[in-house]
Design a protein around this motif. Structure first.
Motif, PDB file in Angstrom:
ATOM      1  N   GLN A  50       0.947  -3.209 -10.423  1.00  0.00           N
ATOM      2  CA  GLN A  50      -0.279  -3.214 -11.227  1.00  0.00           C
ATOM      3  C   GLN A  50      -1.148  -4.425 -10.890  1.00  0.00           C
ATOM      4  OE1 GLN A  50       1.149  -3.023 -15.248  1.00  0.00           O
ATOM      5  NE2 GLN A  50       1.325  -0.782 -15.237  1.00  0.00           N
ATOM      6  N   ALA A  51      -0.505  -5.589 -10.744  1.00  0.00           N
ATOM      7  CA  ALA A  51      -1.249  -6.801 -10.393  1.00  0.00           C
ATOM      8  C   ALA A  51      -1.898  -6.657  -9.022  1.00  0.00           C
ATOM      9  CB  ALA A  51      -0.329  -8.022 -10.423  1.00  0.00           C
ATOM     10  N   LYS A  52      -1.165  -6.078  -8.090  1.00  0.00           N
ATOM     11  CA  LYS A  52      -1.712  -5.864  -6.750  1.00  0.00           C
ATOM     12  C   LYS A  52      -2.921  -4.945  -6.811  1.00  0.00           C
ATOM     13  CE  LYS A  52      -0.640  -4.016  -2.209  1.00  0.00           C
ATOM     14  NZ  LYS A  52       0.260  -3.195  -1.430  1.00  0.00           N
ATOM     15  N   ALA A  53      -2.800  -3.868  -7.560  1.00  0.00           N
ATOM     16  CA  ALA A  53      -3.912  -2.915  -7.681  1.00  0.00           C
ATOM     17  C   ALA A  53      -5.126  -3.584  -8.326  1.00  0.00           C
ATOM     18  CB  ALA A  53      -3.477  -1.690  -8.479  1.00  0.00           C
ATOM     19  N   SER A  54      -4.902  -4.345  -9.390  1.00  0.00           N
ATOM     20  CA  SER A  54      -6.037  -4.996 -10.052  1.00  0.00           C
ATOM     21  C   SER A  54      -6.645  -6.077  -9.164  1.00  0.00           C
ATOM     22  CB  SER A  54      -5.633  -5.560 -11.411  1.00  0.00           C
ATOM     23  OG  SER A  54      -4.703  -6.611 -11.254  1.00  0.00           O
TER      24      SER A  54
END
Length: 178
Positions: A50-54
């Motif tokens: 999720q952090a990577k996507a954001s």
């Protein structure tokens, strides 16, 4: 000898049952611990994804903003260049009419020197020669000044574009470091 085995056999059986129960308890604890760690790792992997996507979305947004500022700078540059070309065309038209007027004046002086008395002809001849030289100098100077002005206007427009691009890059880098 068989009687010793018969007496020891219940103790051995109890010992094996206790060992089996201890091993089962140990194995069950290891399995629960592994399952708990696996669940935590899965949760961490999910948070990382999720952090990577954001982060990718944020970086793409920054990149789009930077590209838009570059595109705006290029459009502004093209407008400045177009304006400089239009100004150059207007200046060349003015210069051409000025050169034409100077040439016409020199031609009138040359025509007037052909008629009239000899004293006036000599003075007129000198004046017309000076006017023709002045007209040629004016023509060359004006043409060169127009060329230099056109080059300077385009160089200025490109410099402004470069400066705007640099400033937008600097602002984006400053925003990234915060």
């Amino acid at each position: 000898m068989t009687s010793i085995w018969l007496r020891i056999l219940p103790y051995i059986a109890v010992a094996l049952l206790v060992a089996g129960a201890l091993f089962g308890t140990y194995y069950h604890g290891v399995t629960l611990t592994d399952a708990r760690w696996q669940a935590e790792w899965n949760a961490r992997d999910s948070r990382d994804a999720q952090a990577k996507a954001s982060n990718e979305v944020a970086e793409r947004t920054k990149e789009r903003a930077y590209q838009q500022s570059i595109n705006k700078a290029v459009q502004d540059d093209q407008r400045l260049i177009d304006q400089a070309i239009a100004d150059t065309s207007t200046a060349r038209a003015s210069a051409n009419s000025l050169r034409g007027a100077a040439g016409a004046r020199a031609a009138r002086l040359a025509a007037s020197e052909a008629s009239g008395n000899s004293c006036a002809v000599a003075a007129s001849k000198a004046a017309s020669h000076a006017a023709m030289v002045l007209a040629d100098v004016l023509k060359c100077t004006d043409q060169r000044a127009g060329d230099l002005a056109e080059a300077a206007d385009q160089a200025r427009a490109r410099g402004v574009t470069c400066e705007q691009s640099y400033l937008s890059l600097e602002v984006n880098q400053h925003a990234d470091s915060d």
